[in-house]
Design a protein around this motif. Structure first.
Motif, PDB file in Angstrom:
ATOM      1  N   ASP A 152      48.497  96.490 117.246  1.00 17.49           N
ATOM      2  CA  ASP A 152      49.388  96.449 118.410  1.00 17.49           C
ATOM      3  C   ASP A 152      48.567  96.039 119.628  1.00 17.49           C
ATOM      4  O   ASP A 152      47.612  96.719 119.994  1.00 17.49           O
ATOM      5  CB  ASP A 152      50.034  97.817 118.637  1.00 17.49           C
TER       6      ASP A 152
ATOM      7  N   ALA B 210      51.673  91.906 116.871  1.00 17.22           N
ATOM      8  CA  ALA B 210      52.662  92.776 117.516  1.00 17.22           C
ATOM      9  C   ALA B 210      52.164  93.193 118.893  1.00 17.22           C
ATOM     10  O   ALA B 210      50.989  93.496 119.089  1.00 17.22           O
ATOM     11  CB  ALA B 210      52.913  94.010 116.653  1.00 17.22           C
ATOM     12  N   GLY B 211      53.069  93.209 119.851  1.00 21.68           N
ATOM     13  CA  GLY B 211      52.706  93.616 121.204  1.00 21.68           C
ATOM     14  C   GLY B 211      52.203  92.490 122.087  1.00 21.68           C
ATOM     15  O   GLY B 211      51.897  92.715 123.263  1.00 21.68           O
TER      16      GLY B 211
ATOM     17  N   THR C 126      49.739  95.614 122.738  1.00 21.13           N
ATOM     18  CA  THR C 126      50.377  95.997 124.001  1.00 21.13           C
ATOM     19  C   THR C 126      49.334  96.406 125.044  1.00 21.13           C
ATOM     20  O   THR C 126      48.452  97.225 124.757  1.00 21.13           O
ATOM     21  CB  THR C 126      51.361  97.155 123.772  1.00 21.13           C
TER      22      THR C 126
END
Length: 307
Positions: free
Chosen positions: A64, A83-84, A66
């Motif tokens: 991730d 992802a992110g 993010t």
């Protein structure tokens, strides 16, 4: 929590994307910037062989991104990012694919060239920065280049790729044809993969208007290993289409020695896709002589057909 900076390639990472992340991180480190090489998925057998051959640790698995800072290599489409990524700060792109939909709030360094591998571009970036390429890094870059160009046999191969391959092979102390044969043998290792794993092993998504196109590619010197399981592979493709809602899902079974592919199809638009590829799908299978490159020979005509 402090923000980290990662050089990272696309999901379902192949050798060029993993090597490019390592090489860009090393270049940034040589220039005094703290960048960590990362990957967005599990390694395939060929990439594991390369890292072992050159005694290099696997990049960090980033699940991730993010709120992190990202330097993207070998892709620039959100459908392929870790992802992110939409919630991350993207500060650089180095790629050899079409220009996708990744956007940034500030101007960034964006390097995209129509060559056979991201490794070729990175070799140029080392030169421009005045940073020497050591034997180990040369071996890694050569591996990514030979993998993505199928040992300079892919139609995506340019004269620049050939020149860079010769130079990197000289620095790394290997014969690139002989080393390339070792890579092809590793690329063909399907092991005990299930049909679904074969479909999604080397897989990319492409957003085309309101539709999504999925294309998997299985590169092998033993295509019969996959073709003998065609019904199970197509069943797995149908399951993926039902789960993800693809308009079209293609899987290319590419014979690296004969330089040709067999395509399986799931989803809609079978006739239009067949026309785009100058072929006809019979029982959801089409023969594509001379087709080896997903990026150059399949995505553009199919994208036009779906538009």
């Amino acid at each position: 929590m402090s923000q980290s900076t990662y050089a990272i390639g696309h999901q379902q990472p192949d050798t060029d994307t993993v090597i490019s992340a390592i090489a860009l991180a090393r270049l940034k480190q040589a220039q005094g910037t703290d960048v960590v090489a990362a990957r967005a998925g599990e390694l395939n057998p060929e990439t594991e062989f390369v890292l072992d051959r050159w005694s290099v640790d696997s990049p960090t698995l980033l699940e991730d991104a993010t709120d992190e800072e990202l330097l993207l290599v070998d892709h620039n489409e959100y459908s392929q990012t870790v992802a992110g990524a939409r919630e991350a700060t993207i500060t650089q792109v180095v790629d050899h694919h079409r220009i996708g939909d990744v956007t940034t709030g500030d101007p960034i360094s964006f390097r995209a060239e129509p060559v056979g591998s991201t490794g070729t571009i990175l070799t140029g970036l080392y030169d421009e920065a005045g940073v020497d390429i050591d034997e180990e890094t040369a071996g890694l870059l050569l591996s990514g280049l030979l993998s993505d160009t199928v040992v300079l046999r892919s139609p995506t191969t340019t004269d620049t790729d050939r020149e860079v391959a010769e130079r990197l092979a000289d620095i790394a102390g290997v014969d690139y044809e002989e080393y390339g044969k070792e890579l092809l043998a590793q690329k063909s290792k399907l092991g005990e993969k299930s049909p679904r794993e074969m479909v999604l092993g080397d897989f990319k998504e492409y957003d085309i208007g309101d539709d999504v196109l999925g294309i998997g590619q299985i590169e092998t010197v033993e295509p019969e290993t996959v073709l003998d399981q065609r019904d199970a592979v197509i069943e797995a493709m149908d399951e993926v289409v039902a789960e993800r809602g693809y308009a079209v899902l293609l899987v290319l079974v590419t014979d690296l020695l004969e330089e040709e592919s067999t395509a399986f199809i799931a989803g809609d638009h079978t006739e239009a896709v067949g026309d785009a590829l100058d072929s006809t799908f019979t029982d959801r299978e089409a023969f594509l002589p001379g087709v080896m490159s997903r990026k150059k020979q399949v995505v553009p005509p199919v994208e036009d057909a779906l538009k």
